[in-house]
Design a protein around this motif. Sequence first.
Motif, short mmCIF file in Angstrom:
data_model
loop_
_atom_site.label_atom_id
_atom_site.label_comp_id
_atom_site.label_asym_id
_atom_site.label_seq_id
_atom_site.Cartn_x
_atom_site.Cartn_y
_atom_site.Cartn_z
N GLU A 62 0.81 4.23 -2.82
CA GLU A 62 0.58 5.62 -2.46
C GLU A 62 1.78 6.49 -2.79
O GLU A 62 1.62 7.67 -3.16
N ARG A 85 0.85 -1.20 0.00
CA ARG A 85 0.00 0.00 0.00
C ARG A 85 0.88 1.25 0.00
O ARG A 85 0.59 2.23 -0.69
N ALA A 130 -4.96 4.88 -6.22
CA ALA A 130 -4.41 5.84 -5.25
C ALA A 130 -4.24 7.21 -5.87
O ALA A 130 -4.47 8.24 -5.20
N ALA A 187 -3.98 -0.33 -2.47
CA ALA A 187 -4.56 0.96 -2.12
C ALA A 187 -6.04 0.87 -2.51
O ALA A 187 -6.37 0.91 -3.70
N SER A 205 -1.94 1.70 -8.06
CA SER A 205 -1.50 3.10 -8.03
C SER A 205 -2.45 4.01 -8.78
O SER A 205 -2.59 5.19 -8.45
N ALA A 259 1.49 7.34 -6.38
CA ALA A 259 0.53 8.42 -6.62
C ALA A 259 1.21 9.78 -6.51
O ALA A 259 0.93 10.69 -7.29
#
Length: 387
Positions: free
Chosen positions: A210, A206, A255, A275, A252, A213
């Motif tokens: 993130e 996760r 996210a 995510a 991603s 992102a």
Amino acid sequence: MTRSRRLATAATAVLALTLTLPLAGAASATTANSTASTASVSASAQLPRPTGPYAVGRDSLHLVDADRPDPWVPAAGARQLMVSMYYPARRGTAGPTAPYMTTEEARLLLELRAPDVTVPPEVISGVRTWSHPGARPLGGRFPLLVLSPGFTFPRATLTGLAEDLASRGYVVALVDHPYENAGTTLPDGTTLPCAICDKLPELGLRAVAESRAVDVSFVLDRLTGRHPAWRHARMIDPRRIGMAGHSIGGASAVATMAADSRVRAGANMDGTMFAPVPGNGLDGRPFLMFGAKDRTTDKTWNEGWAHLDGWKRWLTVEGADHGSFTDVPLLAELVGIPDTASLPFERGEALTRAYLAAFFDQQLKGIAQPLLDGPSPDNPEVSVRLP
């Protein structure tokens, strides 16, 4: 156990993925014949020809986020990204085709994903592409698509998709996320190895999704801001931005959309949603879930589907495996590794291209796509789940 084997084993244990470039020991049965079998294949190995009406140009960008330390190797300094920009180009203005990846990137990829294979890395780095560095761009403005590859894999493994989308009238930013893949070569010739393949960050994948992102938002800033980093940035229509990713790159995309409203449409190609889709959805923005059959029992996909609050489709490809949405099956063939999917590479590539293009054509160009509304007699491998 060698470091290469530890890296490969750890990555597989964490991701629980079955990719067509197998891990340490998996290629032993075929290694003896691999060098001879690849000699004739590699001499003419190339990606499938793009299907759109335009020639394809390619530029490479080295972007440095001076305001952000590298999340995985803080001692390395500012976060660096390598981005391949693919764009519609004028026919007749192009020269030689772009390299697939550097030889060192190929060597590290083989060391990580298939350490028992003995073929030279040039077999991988020498794959022929269809894009041309410095090609004269087509006039006009085009939607921008960001592509993000799977964990441990370099951006090159989405080249076939990137070139095809550009040939159909998209600007494509294919992003490498350093220290998350086998190797990323910088303009000075330095190749950054994987730093988190054998030991993931504390918050697991996760955190990787993130972090990506944040990478993608920075790329959008540098492509659409007042002083863009790309010389052909005038081609980009900043009101029409989409994102697609494979594996962790697909997570991603979720996210990124949750954090950045500039991304108007997104697609996940067979990626566990580490995510998750927020409980309140993605503000009505469209999302495509495109995966192999085993995703139908993936809890993260079923929860994500329930939370998506805009236009949505769930496409399942019979016979596909995790790598079928990328160039990876071709690379496996080149080093003599049997494909684990019953779906041939060329067919998987064709379906991925067709359905991703249909999705973005409908969502970013406003062109209705009946292909997304139910079964297609031309594509019996694909089932379509509607809301």
